[in-house]
Design a protein around this motif. Structure first.
Motif, PDB file in Angstrom:
ATOM      1  N   GLU A 132       5.756 -33.474 -42.384  1.00 29.42           N
ATOM      2  CA  GLU A 132       4.539 -33.118 -41.643  1.00 29.42           C
ATOM      3  C   GLU A 132       3.366 -32.903 -42.594  1.00 29.42           C
ATOM      4  OE1 GLU A 132       5.528 -29.633 -39.486  1.00 29.42           O
ATOM      5  OE2 GLU A 132       6.817 -30.648 -38.036  1.00 29.42           O
ATOM      6  N   LEU A 133       3.642 -32.237 -43.717  1.00 33.18           N
ATOM      7  CA  LEU A 133       2.570 -31.892 -44.652  1.00 33.18           C
ATOM      8  C   LEU A 133       2.236 -33.036 -45.601  1.00 33.18           C
ATOM      9  CD1 LEU A 133       3.703 -28.256 -45.557  1.00 33.18           C
ATOM     10  CD2 LEU A 133       2.002 -28.959 -43.882  1.00 33.18           C
ATOM     11  N   LEU A 134       3.224 -33.875 -45.886  1.00 38.25           N
ATOM     12  CA  LEU A 134       3.029 -34.983 -46.820  1.00 38.25           C
ATOM     13  C   LEU A 134       3.564 -36.268 -46.184  1.00 38.25           C
ATOM     14  CD1 LEU A 134       4.295 -33.251 -50.100  1.00 38.25           C
ATOM     15  CD2 LEU A 134       1.906 -33.782 -49.539  1.00 38.25           C
ATOM     16  N   PRO A 135       2.861 -36.799 -45.200  1.00 42.58           N
ATOM     17  CA  PRO A 135       3.351 -38.005 -44.518  1.00 42.58           C
ATOM     18  C   PRO A 135       3.574 -39.161 -45.498  1.00 42.58           C
ATOM     19  CG  PRO A 135       1.470 -37.049 -43.355  1.00 42.58           C
ATOM     20  CD  PRO A 135       1.566 -36.340 -44.672  1.00 42.58           C
ATOM     21  N   ASP A 136       4.690 -39.838 -45.347  1.00 39.74           N
ATOM     22  CA  ASP A 136       5.036 -41.024 -46.138  1.00 39.74           C
ATOM     23  C   ASP A 136       5.270 -40.734 -47.620  1.00 39.74           C
ATOM     24  OD1 ASP A 136       4.700 -42.654 -43.835  1.00 39.74           O
ATOM     25  OD2 ASP A 136       2.535 -42.723 -44.200  1.00 39.74           O
ATOM     26  N   ARG A 137       5.337 -39.454 -47.969  1.00 43.08           N
ATOM     27  CA  ARG A 137       5.573 -39.125 -49.388  1.00 43.08           C
ATOM     28  C   ARG A 137       7.015 -39.404 -49.793  1.00 43.08           C
ATOM     29  NH1 ARG A 137       6.128 -39.024 -53.903  1.00 43.08           N
ATOM     30  NH2 ARG A 137       5.369 -37.598 -55.522  1.00 43.08           N
ATOM     31  N   VAL A 138       7.950 -39.143 -48.878  1.00 38.75           N
ATOM     32  CA  VAL A 138       9.373 -39.319 -49.159  1.00 38.75           C
ATOM     33  C   VAL A 138       9.879 -40.536 -48.394  1.00 38.75           C
ATOM     34  CG1 VAL A 138      11.667 -38.274 -48.982  1.00 38.75           C
ATOM     35  CG2 VAL A 138       9.664 -36.833 -49.499  1.00 38.75           C
ATOM     36  N   HIS A 139      10.558 -41.418 -49.092  1.00 43.34           N
ATOM     37  CA  HIS A 139      11.158 -42.589 -48.434  1.00 43.34           C
ATOM     38  C   HIS A 139      12.564 -42.232 -47.992  1.00 43.34           C
ATOM     39  CE1 HIS A 139      12.042 -46.784 -47.515  1.00 43.34           C
ATOM     40  NE2 HIS A 139      13.211 -46.612 -48.113  1.00 43.34           N
ATOM     41  N   ARG A 140      12.839 -42.420 -46.714  1.00 43.15           N
ATOM     42  CA  ARG A 140      14.171 -42.087 -46.201  1.00 43.15           C
ATOM     43  C   ARG A 140      15.023 -43.350 -46.151  1.00 43.15           C
ATOM     44  NH1 ARG A 140      12.395 -38.361 -43.502  1.00 43.15           N
ATOM     45  NH2 ARG A 140      12.836 -36.987 -45.245  1.00 43.15           N
ATOM     46  N   ALA A 141      16.138 -43.341 -46.867  1.00 40.90           N
ATOM     47  CA  ALA A 141      17.081 -44.455 -46.874  1.00 40.90           C
ATOM     48  C   ALA A 141      18.290 -44.045 -46.049  1.00 40.90           C
ATOM     49  CB  ALA A 141      17.503 -44.792 -48.306  1.00 40.90           C
ATOM     50  N   ASN A 142      18.513 -44.753 -44.953  1.00 41.10           N
ATOM     51  CA  ASN A 142      19.617 -44.422 -44.047  1.00 41.10           C
ATOM     52  C   ASN A 142      20.910 -45.065 -44.544  1.00 41.10           C
ATOM     53  OD1 ASN A 142      21.319 -45.306 -41.505  1.00 41.10           O
ATOM     54  ND2 ASN A 142      20.202 -43.453 -40.947  1.00 41.10           N
ATOM     55  N   TYR A 143      21.929 -44.243 -44.731  1.00 40.22           N
ATOM     56  CA  TYR A 143      23.196 -44.737 -45.295  1.00 40.22           C
ATOM     57  C   TYR A 143      23.852 -45.768 -44.384  1.00 40.22           C
ATOM     58  CZ  TYR A 143      28.068 -44.791 -46.809  1.00 40.22           C
ATOM     59  OH  TYR A 143      29.323 -45.193 -47.204  1.00 40.22           O
ATOM     60  N   VAL A 157      13.256 -40.507 -53.005  1.00 41.11           N
ATOM     61  CA  VAL A 157      14.076 -41.195 -52.009  1.00 41.11           C
ATOM     62  C   VAL A 157      15.074 -40.194 -51.449  1.00 41.11           C
ATOM     63  CG1 VAL A 157      15.700 -43.074 -51.559  1.00 41.11           C
ATOM     64  CG2 VAL A 157      13.844 -43.385 -53.240  1.00 41.11           C
ATOM     65  N   ASP A 158      15.031 -39.992 -50.151  1.00 42.56           N
ATOM     66  CA  ASP A 158      15.969 -39.096 -49.468  1.00 42.56           C
ATOM     67  C   ASP A 158      17.024 -39.952 -48.778  1.00 42.56           C
ATOM     68  OD1 ASP A 158      17.306 -37.221 -47.957  1.00 42.56           O
ATOM     69  OD2 ASP A 158      15.653 -36.824 -46.587  1.00 42.56           O
TER      70      ASP A 158
END
Length: 427
Positions: free
Chosen positions: A342-353, A295-296
């Motif tokens: 780009e290399l790993l689409p949907d691998r990281v979930h972005r949580a917007n503060y 989670v980013d």
């Protein structure tokens, strides 16, 4: 270590050092309740030693005992008004506890403080005190001086970031496809990454309120693994990862899990590793723990960077001390994360503060869906979670969400031109 210390305490009951070291070991092992008892014994044994009161106050603050921490910091400052660590601890309680007399006391004490780390901490506290009273120009001057003192203790080289970003940009489009099917298959770790002051502690507090998730705090194990395989060079990490065999990748995943098991205190099936700087190692995470969740936590650039500029980081954290370098660091973080996307689409979930603050339930539901966890209303009552928190956000996550933090950076906008220039630069 604890057994050795207990023998030393028994053999020399009048000495405070074995007891003091024991409190540090317990704190490092996240055994916070045991550490509190040792701190209490220490201040009873040596009630005129300000440092012991300060350490006790830090432990009280981490475990959510804010009023007791405030009183204890005040005791430390009565004994030693030049303790930058105690002043900063008081500031981090976020209780707007400073008066005019406190500002004068800090200004008087500064002239006699020679240690740059203590000066930095006092200047950060003085900046907070001035900002609380609306003296934003004076506060900004304090933050600038504080960062200068911190840089003298822990230098930062912006070229390291530039080289690392370039190395990740150069990754072959098939880099990860060619390395599928290896790594350790465990799925119990949730990495929470991002910039400091991005809201990562809030996300961890929410997740640790879920009945299936345990918070392990900020762990250094992944950073140590990265340093081991790359020889300590961040830019050399992609090449070092490329050389790993499938068995080595699985072994590194096992090494991480074995090293972090010591911090587990419950039988919950999942745990968090909330080391923000692990955004630098997403490629490594993916290859050694392909089933781990990532989670980013992303916060808008100006408020995130200015919050970092006004926050003290410890001696072990090499981090930008100038606004321009901070802007470039944020830009590098965004650019490297985009390359991974780009290399790993949907691998990281972005949580917007900002979305988390404005629409907490919707954002938490989306986060839990990504983590394949059922919704739990306790995640929205995160401020009732009694766990210990060891970051500068400890006081904030013990209160309901407050939107006022979203715009507080604007009081300092007249001085943020270097930050905007850094954000506009090319890493």
């Amino acid at each position: 270590a604890l057994a050795i210390l207990d023998r030393a305490i028994e053999q020399a009951p009048a000495e405070i050092w074995p007891l003091s070291i024991k409190s540090g070991v317990l704190a490092a092992e996240r055994r916070d309740d045991e550490a509190l008892a040792v701190h209490e014994a220490l201040v009873k044994r040596a009630p005129r030693v300000a440092l012991l009161w300060t350490n006790y106050a830090h432990a009280l603050h981490a475990t959510g005992k804010a009023q007791a921490a405030l009183t204890t910091y005040r005791t430390a400052l009565e004994l030693d008004p030049s303790s930058g660590s105690a002043w900063l601890g008081l500031a981090n309680l976020r209780a707007r506890a400073f008066g005019v007399d406190d500002i004068r006391s800090m200004e008087r004490a500064l002239s006699g403080v020679r240690d740059p780390s203590q000066r930095a901490q006092m200047l950060f506290a003085l900046g907070r005190a001035c900002a609380d009273r609306g003296s934003f120009g004076q506060a900004f001057a304090c933050y600038t001086k504080a960062n200068g003192e911190r840089a003298a203790v822990t230098p930062y080289d912006p070229q390291i970031l530039r080289d690392a970003v370039a190395a990740h940009r150069a990754l072959d489009p098939d880099f990860f496809k060619e390395r599928q099917g290896a790594g350790h298959d465990a799925d119990d770790v949730i990495f929470i990454v991002g910039m400091p002051r991005s809201g990562s502690t809030l996300v961890e507090q929410m997740l640790s309120s879920h009945p299936m998730v345990e918070a392990a705090g900020e762990l250094f194990e992944l950073q140590e693994i990265a340093a081991t395989i790359s020889g300590g060079t961040w830019a050399g990490l992609p090449a070092a990862i490329a050389r790993l065999t499938p068995d080595e990748r699985k072994g590194l995943g096992q090494r991480y899990l074995a090293a972090t098991r010591r911090y587990r205190r419950t039988d919950r099936p999942y745990f968090t590793d909330k080391m923000p700087a692990n955004w630098r190692f997403v490629a490594l995470i993916h290859l050694i723990l392909p089933n781990a969740r990532i989670v980013d936590v992303r916060r808008a650039a100006l408020p995130c960077c200015f919050s970092a500029f006004s926050t003290y980081f410890n001696r072990q954290t090499s981090f930008p001390a100038s606004l321009r370098d901070l802007g470039e660091y944020y830009r590098g973080y965004v650019d490297m994360s985009a390359r991974i996307d780009e290399l790993l689409p949907d691998r990281v979930h972005r949580a917007n503060y900002e979305e988390l603050v404005d629409r907490p339930e919707d954002t938490v539901r989306g986060l839990l869906d990504h983590l394949a966890l059922p919704f739990a209303s306790a995640c929205l009552d995160f401020h009732d979670n009694p766990r210990a928190v060891h970051t500068p956000s400890a006081a904030q996550v013990r209160r309901p969400i407050d939107r006022s933090n979203l715009e507080s950076w604007r009081d300092f906008e007249p001085w943020l031109a270097p930050l905007k220039a850094g954000l506009a630069s090319t890493p």
